[in-house]
Design an enzyme around this catalytic site. Sequence first.
Site, PDB file in Angstrom:
ATOM      1  N   CYS B  52      -3.035  -6.499  11.821  1.00  0.00           N
ATOM      2  CA  CYS B  52      -3.801  -5.190  11.327  1.00  0.00           C
ATOM      3  C   CYS B  52      -5.163  -5.164  11.919  1.00  0.00           C
ATOM      4  O   CYS B  52      -5.969  -6.188  11.999  1.00  0.00           O
ATOM      5  CB  CYS B  52      -3.872  -5.373   9.658  1.00  0.00           C
ATOM      6  SG  CYS B  52      -5.443  -4.329   9.040  1.00  0.00           S
ATOM      7  N   CYS B  55      -8.234  -6.246   9.479  1.00  0.00           N
ATOM      8  CA  CYS B  55      -8.304  -7.482   8.595  1.00  0.00           C
ATOM      9  C   CYS B  55      -9.574  -8.066   9.480  1.00  0.00           C
ATOM     10  O   CYS B  55      -9.841  -8.316  10.812  1.00  0.00           O
ATOM     11  CB  CYS B  55      -7.262  -8.337   8.730  1.00  0.00           C
ATOM     12  SG  CYS B  55      -6.107  -7.716   7.519  1.00  0.00           S
ATOM     13  N   HIS B 121      -6.427  -7.337   2.573  1.00  0.00           N
ATOM     14  CA  HIS B 121      -5.639  -6.130   3.089  1.00  0.00           C
ATOM     15  C   HIS B 121      -4.837  -5.074   2.190  1.00  0.00           C
ATOM     16  O   HIS B 121      -4.680  -4.173   2.305  1.00  0.00           O
ATOM     17  CB  HIS B 121      -4.492  -6.749   4.089  1.00  0.00           C
ATOM     18  CG  HIS B 121      -3.615  -5.899   4.737  1.00  0.00           C
ATOM     19  ND1 HIS B 121      -4.340  -5.222   5.880  1.00  0.00           N
ATOM     20  CD2 HIS B 121      -2.443  -5.676   4.811  1.00  0.00           C
ATOM     21  CE1 HIS B 121      -3.146  -4.342   6.249  1.00  0.00           C
ATOM     22  NE2 HIS B 121      -1.985  -4.687   5.698  1.00  0.00           N
ATOM     23  N   ASN B 188      -9.214   8.982   3.919  1.00  0.00           N
ATOM     24  CA  ASN B 188      -8.209   9.360   3.625  1.00  0.00           C
ATOM     25  C   ASN B 188      -7.176   8.005   2.898  1.00  0.00           C
ATOM     26  O   ASN B 188      -7.030   7.278   3.557  1.00  0.00           O
ATOM     27  CB  ASN B 188      -7.350   9.525   4.969  1.00  0.00           C
ATOM     28  CG  ASN B 188      -7.948  11.027   5.657  1.00  0.00           C
ATOM     29  OD1 ASN B 188      -8.257  11.707   4.865  1.00  0.00           O
ATOM     30  ND2 ASN B 188      -8.139  10.943   6.881  1.00  0.00           N
TER      31      ASN B 188
END
Lengths: 385, 385
Positions: B52, B55, B121, B188
């Site tokens: 990710c 992170c 996360h 979003n």
Amino acid sequence: MPEALLDDISHRRYNPLRGSWVLVSPHRTKRPWQGQQEASSRIQLPSHDPSCYLCPGNKRAQGDVNPKYDSTFVFVNDYAAVREQQAEYEPPAQDGSLATRLLKAESTTGKCYVITFSPEHNVTLADMPASTIVPVIDTWTKIYTSHLDPHSPLVKAAKPTTMPPSGTNGSLVDPPKQQYRYMQIFENKGQAMGCSNPHPHGQIWTTTSLPEEPEVELHNLQQYRREQGGCNLLEDYAKLESEKGERTVLENSSFWAGCPWWGTWPFEIMVVAKEHKRALVDLDERNKEDLAEVIADITRRYDNLFETSFPYSMGIHQAPLTGTTEEVEASHFHMHFYPPLLRSATVRKFLVGYEMMAEPQRDITPEQAAKRLRDCGGELYRRKL
Amino acid sequence: MPEALLDDISHRRYNPLRGSWVLVSPHRTKRPWQGQQEASSRIQLPSHDPSCYLCPGNKRAQGDVNPKYDSTFVFVNDYAAVREQQAEYEPPAQDGSLATRLLKAESTTGKCYVITFSPEHNVTLADMPASTIVPVIDTWTKIYTSHLDPHSPLVKAAKPTTMPPSGTNGSLVDPPKQQYRYMQIFENKGQAMGCSNPHPHGQIWTTTSLPEEPEVELHNLQQYRREQGGCNLLEDYAKLESEKGERTVLENSSFWAGCPWWGTWPFEIMVVAKEHKRALVDLDERNKEDLAEVIADITRRYDNLFETSFPYSMGIHQAPLTGTTEEVEASHFHMHFYPPLLRSATVRKFLVGYEMMAEPQRDITPEQAAKRLRDCGGELYRRKL
Ligand SMILES: O=P(O)(O)O[C@H]1O[C@H](CO)[C@@H](O)[C@H](O)[C@H]1O
Ligand SMILES: O=P(O)(O)O[C@H]1O[C@H](CO)[C@@H](O)[C@H](O)[C@H]1O
């Protein structure tokens, strides 16, 4: 030419039809995508599905039976968003209170139709030859005509008509109970566009109110006409685009079709009558054949682009059913195609956070989109497989 | 009370903030649904994902390394929709030609940030206690403050601030290179809303232009203020709704939160400051705690409603970074939450054909939505499992 620069820089483009702006970020398609993927539509469908409420001869939700129609078929929506009759609502009189100032509502009545495009369950407009799309346009025209205000200047242009047949016994759809203001003809195609039945069909919603979008367009069309000595914004626009060519996808003697300068959706297309046509009733036989050709060609290109059954919403904007002479004369027949896909058959553009809160934003430019659509004409990919 | 009737009949409601209408068809939720189903989000995520890019301690697309942050973290978007510098674009001068009349564009520059809400996360705002949302609000406030026009009347209200830290070495995000006009803060959430990374985060886009939506709102806020002797539309609205109660989801001493009279999305919520707050810089510590409470509570109710991680787009509308005194004084801090789900965790509302071509249409009324949201407060459903 300064315009070439717009391929590389962030900019806003102005939409004179809506009086609004769109943010264009051409460099943005480079970003990797790890988000949602649409289901790809490779399911094989039968040409007649006994459980489909749109197939010929089948029973619908409220028990009516569809006739064994062989081209189009129209009926009143069994789950209509507006109805012809309902309890009377009298808004409270303005009394200077916060409530009457801030909580405004008005009653809306109307009539909603469903129109099938073909008896075959497993085709789409892209599969249909233009000659079989002409009856769809004829049916739209009939319904529009039979809802026209008898005092509208359009009546003179219209052929006398009756409503299309509705039931197994050949009975006609009932004429409207009152004079409605506007008729919105549209199609939602594909699950990604909220369509719940793959049988090729569209809808027609008719209301006592003039809805937001046509109202805004009509306002701007009238203003342009006044300011430009009687010229028509969209006629001017079709002429300009036809000359320039870089946003054109196709054109014929009656229509220009292309990715408008101000389009929001990646592969958005607008179809504009080249001459001044106020509404469907102004189209002659040749115009209708040309329109059918445009619809067949666009939907085929869309499917060819990502080799998939391409989702979209499309709709017709034209003169209101009743309105002032100025409103009717300023109206100009055109169609919008709003398709959501961006990168592939499974990756769409989301008009979400920034777009909802601030301003629509697009990634590829209309010129890039038009070029790609120009390059994928010809036979439908499915037929070549 | 005539309003009760609106539960049963089709009607339009007016949105004085946007100057627009929405069509409400309360009887329409009865129709069966055979369309698209969203994927349900039951995937278990790790609290740290080595792949990710958000992170702590991980490497991003362009090679930067995230610091080991412990609450929020801000960086410049690696795939920004607008950039601080680009080639100069000089629009062709108006020469009366169709091209200069109909093909208008303007260059836009700006800066886009990403802001993470938590180092973990696998949490969302709904999982976070209000006390850990306060730092998110503080970070928004810092970024807003450091982009303010030094001549803005808001500067007096603002605390002196520096940009938040950006890289492993604790260096600060560079200050903006020019004075931007507007800052749009938004989130979003969920794949259905185009979010491509589940790590809790939002975005901030800052532009030289005033985008469409805030522009329209600002126009209407200013007009109301002029017409109503200096009153503020949204302050009046929060007061009215707080008294009426039927559209309220929750409120505390600083904010009213509920389903606005004119909402478009089924479970749309608006959060409005009860007193006149022009922007984030006007919020004191108590207000920020109250706002954190509202955000925590709304997102928890959303998740509880269908026992799913509820997708939405949310955003803040507030005073422009630079503008006239009238614009700044007429601005009123508020948030919009636009969630797409309608019937269940997997069936959403599609704003498609009719909505795109004609007018937004909703099925359940705001009063029905508010009641359902009031009834699902309390602990997050996931914690009870
Ligand atoms: O910036 P992201 O999260 O990659 O992208 C998402 O949000 C943007 C801003 O609302 C949209 O333009 C994109 O379509 C959407 O996928
Ligand atoms: O009428 P349908 O096809 O059931 O429904 C579809 O089209 C309507 C009109 O655009 C929308 O309001 C619905 O959200 C959509 O799912």
